[in-house]
Structures are given as C-alpha cells and as structure tokens.
Write an enzyme that holds these catalytic residues in place. Structure first.
Site, PDB file in Angstrom:
ATOM      1  N   HIS A 117       0.794   3.758   0.318  1.00 39.77           N
ATOM      2  CA  HIS A 117       1.345   3.287   1.594  1.00 39.77           C
ATOM      3  C   HIS A 117       2.104   1.963   1.443  1.00 39.77           C
ATOM      4  O   HIS A 117       2.892   1.604   2.316  1.00 39.77           O
ATOM      5  CB  HIS A 117       0.237   3.167   2.659  1.00 39.77           C
ATOM      6  CG  HIS A 117      -0.666   1.975   2.511  1.00 39.77           C
ATOM      7  ND1 HIS A 117      -1.916   2.058   1.960  1.00 39.77           N
ATOM      8  CD2 HIS A 117      -0.503   0.677   2.867  1.00 39.77           C
ATOM      9  CE1 HIS A 117      -2.489   0.869   1.970  1.00 39.77           C
ATOM     10  NE2 HIS A 117      -1.641   0.010   2.521  1.00 39.77           N
ATOM     11  N   ASP A 169      -3.923   7.884  -1.662  1.00 40.98           N
ATOM     12  CA  ASP A 169      -3.248   6.599  -1.461  1.00 40.98           C
ATOM     13  C   ASP A 169      -3.086   5.810  -2.756  1.00 40.98           C
ATOM     14  O   ASP A 169      -3.279   4.589  -2.788  1.00 40.98           O
ATOM     15  CB  ASP A 169      -3.994   5.753  -0.424  1.00 40.98           C
ATOM     16  CG  ASP A 169      -3.087   4.677   0.199  1.00 40.98           C
ATOM     17  OD1 ASP A 169      -1.857   4.799   0.047  1.00 40.98           O
ATOM     18  OD2 ASP A 169      -3.615   3.739   0.814  1.00 40.98           O
ATOM     19  N   SER A 181      -3.465  -4.901   0.130  1.00 43.63           N
ATOM     20  CA  SER A 181      -3.423  -3.498  -0.267  1.00 43.63           C
ATOM     21  C   SER A 181      -2.802  -3.345  -1.647  1.00 43.63           C
ATOM     22  O   SER A 181      -1.730  -3.878  -1.917  1.00 43.63           O
ATOM     23  CB  SER A 181      -2.612  -2.686   0.749  1.00 43.63           C
ATOM     24  OG  SER A 181      -3.278  -2.588   1.972  1.00 43.63           O
ATOM     25  N   ALA A 205      -7.982  -0.675   2.253  1.00 44.29           N
ATOM     26  CA  ALA A 205      -8.108  -0.585   3.711  1.00 44.29           C
ATOM     27  C   ALA A 205      -9.113  -1.600   4.231  1.00 44.29           C
ATOM     28  O   ALA A 205      -9.983  -2.072   3.498  1.00 44.29           O
ATOM     29  CB  ALA A 205      -8.538   0.828   4.128  1.00 44.29           C
ATOM     30  N   ILE A 206      -8.972  -1.933   5.506  1.00 40.04           N
ATOM     31  CA  ILE A 206      -9.908  -2.832   6.179  1.00 40.04           C
ATOM     32  C   ILE A 206     -10.220  -2.281   7.558  1.00 40.04           C
ATOM     33  O   ILE A 206      -9.495  -1.454   8.097  1.00 40.04           O
ATOM     34  CB  ILE A 206      -9.353  -4.267   6.318  1.00 40.04           C
ATOM     35  CG1 ILE A 206      -8.013  -4.242   7.080  1.00 40.04           C
ATOM     36  CG2 ILE A 206      -9.195  -4.928   4.967  1.00 40.04           C
ATOM     37  CD1 ILE A 206      -7.457  -5.624   7.359  1.00 40.04           C
TER      38      ILE A 206
END
Length: 452
Positions: free
Chosen positions: A109, A139, A213, A230-231
C-alpha cells in the site's frame, strides 16, 4: 533523604535487571556511580542504515459521481462513469534485506499505483527504485535499487517469538525522518483487520504512526522480526496497538517474487471457522484454539491428503495455530508445490499428522516495466506448463503494444536462450545490455520481436 536513597537504589536495581536482558555484544559505556546503564544505541547504529524512507508520486483515477445521464455524453462514453486523474504523493518506509542485490521490502500500500519511487538512505543519498513485484493480499512489495555501500538487516525466525519479547520499531513517521520507538510483543497471530487478506500479525505497543508502514520491527539483537504495516488509532495516531507482518511470512513471499517473478501462493482447499470456548466444549476438545474444517474442496490439496470435514487443524509444521485466520495466513505465505505438515484432531478424538502438498492459487502482481521498459503496458504471467511467459493482455498506445506484443502471446525465449518463467526473463534481460530478440509463440506461428 532516606526516601531519595531508596529511590536511587530502586533505579539502579531496575537498570541492572534491564541490563541482563540485553545482548552480550551491546557496549554500555554510560555509568552512574559505577553502575552501567543500558542503551540500545550500539545495536541501532548497525541496524538503522538498513531502514530507508520511501517517497512516491503517481496519479489516481477518480470516478466522478452524481453526473446526470443526459450530460454523460460530454465526458466520453455515455455508458461509462466519467473519471479523471488526480496526482498524489506519499511517504513510507522500507527495509534493505539484500545489500548486494539492492532488494528493499516495504508494504504494497506504500507504493501501490506509484509512477515514481524514490528511497532516501540514512546517509542522505536519494536513489530511484523500481518495483520487482508485489502481493496485495499480504501487503508486501519488493523494490530494487542500484547503489554502493548499502547495509542490510539480518532476518530472524519469527516463529520463535513469544509474547513479552522486547521489540523496536524503526521508520519515518509523518515524514519527520528516521525515528526509533520501543515496546514489547503484545500478541501473536492477530488477524481480522481485512477479511480478504492473508493475516498473521505480530501485535506490538512500540509506537507506530503514519509513515512507519514498511519499516522494520526488530529484536534486541537487531534482527528483523517483522515489517510494520498497520495501526489501530484515531486519525492515524498511535494508541499502543500496532501490527507487523512476521519476518518468516515476509521471507516466504519475497523468495517467491525473486525466484518466479510472482507469488505462487499455496492453497489448502478448506473452509471453516476458529475454535471458540463453546465450540471446544461441544466438540470435547482440550483447548479452545485451532481451525475447524467445515468443508473440503473436492480435488484440493487437503482432499488428496485425506483431511475431512469435522477435523480440527491444530498445528502447521509443528507450530500451534490459534484460529482459522492464522491457518489461512500461514498457508497463504507458503508457496505452491511445497509440503506442509498439519496436525489434526479427528472427529473420534484421535490425533493425526498429514503431509500436504499445496496447490497453486492466483498469482500476485508483477510490474513488466521492472523487467524491461519496452514491456510496459503488458500483463504478464507464468505459463501453466512452466514453459514461457504468457502475455495476458496489452494496453493500447503503450511500449508493449508498439513493439508488436499481443494478448495470448507466449514468450518462450530471448535470443537463443530458452525462458521458463518471469524470473528467467527478467534476469536475462537485466544482464543483456544490447538488442534482444523475444521468441514468441502466437497461435501456430513462431516469430521474433526486437527490443532494446
């Protein structure tokens, strides 16, 4: 004064305990009253040059809404929703995993739809990067740069992680530049952020924010244990819940992209659900964890191995799994054709181990322009017969169309060298600086297309 003495003693005692948990090679020059204080600085000085800032530019296609049908004629095809392109730019992080070959791992991403990718090294050098391949559903993306004196990070065995192990996150949050935060491994085998993805996350409370990221999650030895991805937090802010893709999963996927030019995802061929407390009680299971098999696809790898509906899969290659999502994530990162050992509890309560050879799923994306600039605009895939590269389609007015490639063509060779897959095509063209002749099979015809 007595209270102050107790406080100082407590601090020094805590420092001594923390010191015992650090790796032996960490030099600790700082001391207070003869008592050494722990520092991660020596380890980080070796690791941080392997973590880079990634800057991207590109365009998004934005579909325009709420356009009356009577006016759609003015936007082109009246049957299509009008759209326009909008430029974008973004920031992320990446990790150098092979200094000699210039391989950089990041999140898909971070670089998705990017036309330009630039990395900034810790020493300030800015280098253009090219996309080698990506896997949207996990990802992960692999980039490559050409530069001297790169530093790489060692990759740890993430299956050996335990909840409570120390973890350090390195990245470039909010474009501030390289930042280091620390915490612990809060949980393992997390999933559920995106039902369509293959997830088996490490959860950590090391601060991860927007821009982290693709950055590194490392242990106290400086080895990579995960890629931050991710968070959970309002407006992209940190609330102590961050997620990283385990290093073993990253390595499995990257190795496939390097070898084949794509991810040859393995498929087990089962549908099911996670074992809960009530479910375990109903099935008379000792533990409320594992993956309950509700359905087995006929002719699948699981079917051929002998796994049946009603079985509970408890381990993959000797490692316990907690949920069906964790099973899906682990299997999804293992390449097709590889054998895995699955520990299963049968409906009669017996435990059995199966050896299962995974079958191939749909391929991940490969960027033809990363193979050769004249292949831009073509969609490539490995031929099912493992002989040649299949040109699935070619966009109009692109370099691939201009040299004469067509959808359905099969590239079987370059010059006099036979080509079995995308990886061989990329490697040959990379090493050949002059004119190349692509040997093409088109229907019943055999022809050559010149590229340079």
């Amino acid at each position: 004064m007595k209270k102050m003495s107790v406080l100082i003693s407590s601090v020094l005692l805590s420092s001594s305990l923390a010191l015992s948990s650090l790796p032996a090679h960490a030099n600790l020059p700082v001391s207070v009253n003869g008592q050494q204080l722990p520092s991660l600085a020596p380890m980080l000085e070796k690791v941080t040059p392997a973590v880079v800032l990634i800057s991207v530019r590109g365009t998004h296609e934005i579909k325009q809404r709420n356009v009356p049908d009577a006016f759609r004629f003015f936007f082109g095809n009246p049957r299509q929703t009008p759209s326009r392109e909008r430029p974008f730019q973004g920031l992320g992080s990446g990790v150098i995993i092979d200094a000699d070959k210039g391989y950089v791992v990041t999140n898909n991403h971070v670089i998705n739809e990017a036309d330009e990718i630039q990395i900034t090294l810790k020493d300030g050098r800015q280098i253009e990067a090219k996309k080698i391949g990506a896997d949207e559903n996990s990802d992960i993306a692999l980039l490559q740069v050409e530069a001297d004196n790169l530093k790489e990070v060692n990759i740890a065995d993430s299956d050996k992680l335990r909840v409570g192990d120390f973890a350090v996150a390195i990245g470039s949050p909010f474009g501030l530049g390289q930042t280091v935060t620390s915490g612990i491994v809060s949980a393992l085998g997390r999933s559920g952020l995106n039902a369509d993805n293959f997830e088996d996350f490490i959860q950590t409370d090391a601060a991860i924010n927007s821009g982290n990221s693709g950055g590194a999650l490392i242990n106290l030895k400086g080895d990579l244990i995960g890629i931050n991805t991710a968070i959970i937090g309002p407006n992209g802010g940190n609330v102590g819940i961050g997620f990283a893709i385990p290093s073993n999963m990253v390595k499995n996927l990257v190795d496939q992209i390097i070898e084949y030019g794509e991810v040859r995802r393995g498929v087990l061929g089962v549908a099911g659900r996670s074992v809960t407390g009530e479910f375990a009680q109903a099935m008379e299971l000792e533990e409320a964890q594992g993956a309950f098999v509700e359905q087995v696809t006929e002719g699948s790898a699981a079917d051929e191995a002998g796994i049946e509906a009603g079985d509970v899969i408890t381990k993959v290659n000797g490692k316990k799994i907690r949920s069906f999502s964790e099973l899906r994530g682990k299997i999804g990162s293992i390449g097709a054709g590889n054998e895995v050992k699955l520990s299963v509890i049968k409906t009669n309560g017996d435990e059995k181990t199966y050896k299962v050879t995974l079958k191939k799923a749909e391929s991940a994306s490969i960027e033809p322009v990363s193979i050769h600039k004249m292949l831009e605009g073509a969609v490539l895939g490995n031929n099912n017969t493992n002989e040649g590269v299949l040109v699935t389609s070619v966009e109009d007015d692109t370099p691939a169309a201009m040299i004469g490639l067509r959808g359905g063509d099969i590239i079987v060779g370059v010059n006099r060298q036979r080509i079995k897959n995308i990886a061989e095509l990329r490697d040959y063209l990379k090493n050949n600086q002059g004119i190349s002749l692509l040997n093409i099979i088109r229907g019943n015809s055999n022809l050559y297309i010149r590229i340079r």
